[in-house]
Design a protein around this motif. Structure first.
Motif, mmCIF file in Angstrom:
data_model
loop_
_atom_site.group_PDB
_atom_site.id
_atom_site.type_symbol
_atom_site.label_atom_id
_atom_site.label_comp_id
_atom_site.label_asym_id
_atom_site.label_seq_id
_atom_site.Cartn_x
_atom_site.Cartn_y
_atom_site.Cartn_z
ATOM 1 N N VAL A 254 -18.643 27.874 -12.258
ATOM 2 C CA VAL A 254 -19.675 26.885 -11.955
ATOM 3 C C VAL A 254 -18.977 25.573 -11.613
ATOM 4 N N LYS A 255 -19.311 25.009 -10.477
ATOM 5 C CA LYS A 255 -18.660 23.789 -10.021
ATOM 6 C C LYS A 255 -19.022 22.595 -10.913
ATOM 7 N N GLU A 256 -18.106 21.652 -10.981
ATOM 8 C CA GLU A 256 -18.307 20.394 -11.711
ATOM 9 C C GLU A 256 -18.742 20.638 -13.153
ATOM 10 N N ALA A 257 -18.055 21.580 -13.808
ATOM 11 C CA ALA A 257 -18.369 21.910 -15.204
ATOM 12 C C ALA A 257 -17.096 22.366 -15.895
ATOM 13 N N ASP A 258 -17.112 22.322 -17.238
ATOM 14 C CA ASP A 258 -15.994 22.845 -18.010
ATOM 15 C C ASP A 258 -16.514 23.902 -18.984
ATOM 16 N N HIS A 259 -15.964 23.985 -20.192
ATOM 17 C CA HIS A 259 -16.379 25.026 -21.134
ATOM 18 C C HIS A 259 -17.848 24.908 -21.506
ATOM 19 N N LEU A 260 -18.397 23.710 -21.443
ATOM 20 C CA LEU A 260 -19.796 23.495 -21.818
ATOM 21 C C LEU A 260 -20.716 23.506 -20.603
ATOM 22 N N ALA A 261 -20.410 24.362 -19.653
ATOM 23 C CA ALA A 261 -21.235 24.481 -18.445
ATOM 24 C C ALA A 261 -22.723 24.690 -18.740
ATOM 25 N N PRO A 262 -23.102 25.514 -19.758
ATOM 26 C CA PRO A 262 -24.534 25.696 -20.019
ATOM 27 C C PRO A 262 -25.260 24.418 -20.417
ATOM 28 N N VAL A 263 -24.513 23.403 -20.885
ATOM 29 C CA VAL A 263 -25.120 22.117 -21.237
ATOM 30 C C VAL A 263 -25.017 21.145 -20.077
ATOM 31 N N GLU A 264 -23.853 21.128 -19.431
ATOM 32 C CA GLU A 264 -23.612 20.175 -18.337
ATOM 33 C C GLU A 264 -24.429 20.506 -17.094
ATOM 34 N N ARG A 265 -24.621 21.803 -16.832
ATOM 35 C CA ARG A 265 -25.379 22.223 -15.653
ATOM 36 C C ARG A 265 -26.417 23.263 -16.086
ATOM 37 N N ARG A 266 -27.339 22.800 -16.896
ATOM 38 C CA ARG A 266 -28.308 23.685 -17.552
ATOM 39 C C ARG A 266 -29.150 24.472 -16.547
ATOM 40 N N GLN A 267 -29.730 23.792 -15.580
ATOM 41 C CA GLN A 267 -30.598 24.486 -14.625
ATOM 42 C C GLN A 267 -29.813 25.488 -13.798
ATOM 43 N N GLU A 268 -28.625 25.110 -13.362
ATOM 44 C CA GLU A 268 -27.831 25.993 -12.515
ATOM 45 C C GLU A 268 -27.386 27.234 -13.296
ATOM 46 N N VAL A 269 -26.963 27.051 -14.542
ATOM 47 C CA VAL A 269 -26.551 28.201 -15.345
ATOM 48 C C VAL A 269 -27.737 29.117 -15.625
#
Length: 309
Positions: A254-269
């Motif tokens: 997932v672009k523009e995210a790290d280990h916490l992608a589900p929080v940083e990019r909630r809608q996309e995940v």
């Protein structure tokens, strides 16, 4: 799109003498099998409330505080990953759900993979985020320091170390909401109760004692492994290694995210998980890097600490 169901059912269950709780958001007209969401060690069954608006219209959702986590009973570290996988099976039998889509994030991936290996008949599809076949070196290095800080009651020091471990270095690349998520993670850790801190210490002991991976067969079902492109805890390469060990797994970041992608990019995940679980295309998504087939790429033997192929 169907309107998300807002009424949720809470169930209290007991497995091998340990009480635990699960939350079910029913979908009376599902497009796919129920989705079990197994989150990380610092998450609980309410951590996915923000994803429900996109996932609940598609299927029934199940989240759970397994023994040793969230509001469930304390679980001594002598009970390892097999025990937690068996607890997931117990939950599904009690709920009358013989086949599910399975999501596991971070530590949830560890439990989810073992569950899929031990009880493949329950699994329709697999989605893993922040996955690894081996404990990250940064985690192994940090655990003794974090544990000593917690034992001494130095909660702020431990919280700061936790944030540094889970989040990418700000110079690694552009990460959405990096500063805000770092503050959120810090506050969450600082607000933990003595019971939660005790469970956190036991979790570290459990994981370092039992490890995170066993080379058992994985069911040949549609599978997806992903992580943030700047994940420095469970790196993209580590995710590729997990995907390469699965018969039918694809991999992306997932672009523009790290280990916490589900929080940083909630809608996309949530969109990525929902697409995969309803057999919609996941190629060429604007928020993901190109989807890969890691089994077509040889992974050097030297990448593994234990020498397994």
């Amino acid at each position: 799109m169907r309107t998300a169901v807002t009424t949720a059912e809470e169930r209290s269950l007991v497995f091998e003498g340990f009480a635990y709780q699960c939350r079910i958001v029913p979908q009376p007209a599902p497009q796919t099998a129920p989705l079990v969401l197994l989150g990380g060690s610092s998450q609980n069954r309410y951590s996915w409330l923000g994803h429900e608006k996109w996932l609940a219209p598609l299927c029934t959702l199940i989240t759970v505080d397994l023994p040793g986590y969230g509001s469930a009973d304390f679980l001594p570290a002598r009970h390892g990953i097999d025990f937690l996988a068996a607890a997931v099976r117990h939950m599904l039998v009690e709920l009358g759900m013989p086949r599910v889509n399975l999501f596991g994030g971070c530590f949830g991936e560890v439990v989810g993979l073992r569950f899929a290996q031990m009880y493949p008949e329950f699994v329709s599809r697999i989605v893993f985020c922040g996955a690894a076949k081996r404990l990250p070196e940064s985690y192994v290095d940090a655990v003794p320091r974090l544990s000593r800080a917690l034992e001494r009651g130095e909660i702020a020091q431990a919280a700061d170390g936790l944030v540094r471990m889970f989040m990418s270095n700000p110079g690694a690349g552009q990460v959405r909401k990096h500063a805000a998520v770092a503050r959120l993670l810090y506050r969450q850790f600082m607000s933990q109760t003595p019971d939660e801190l005790r469970k956190a210490l036991e979790h570290n002991t459990r994981l370092t004692t039992h490890g995170c991976y066993e080379p058992l067969p994985v069911p040949d079902v549609p599978s997806l492994v992903f992580t943030g492109e700047y994940d420095t805890l469970c790196t993209p390469q580590m995710g590729r290694e997990v995907a390469a060990a699965m018969p039918s797994a694809r991999f992306t970041t997932v672009k523009e995210a790290d280990h916490l992608a589900p929080v940083e990019r909630r809608q996309e995940v949530a969109d990525l998980i929902g697409r995969f679980c309803t057999d919609r295309p996941i190629d060429d998504l604007p928020y993901c890097t190109p989807v890969e087939d890691p089994r077509r790429v040889a992974v050097p033997r030297s990448r593994f600490h234990d020498g397994r192929p």
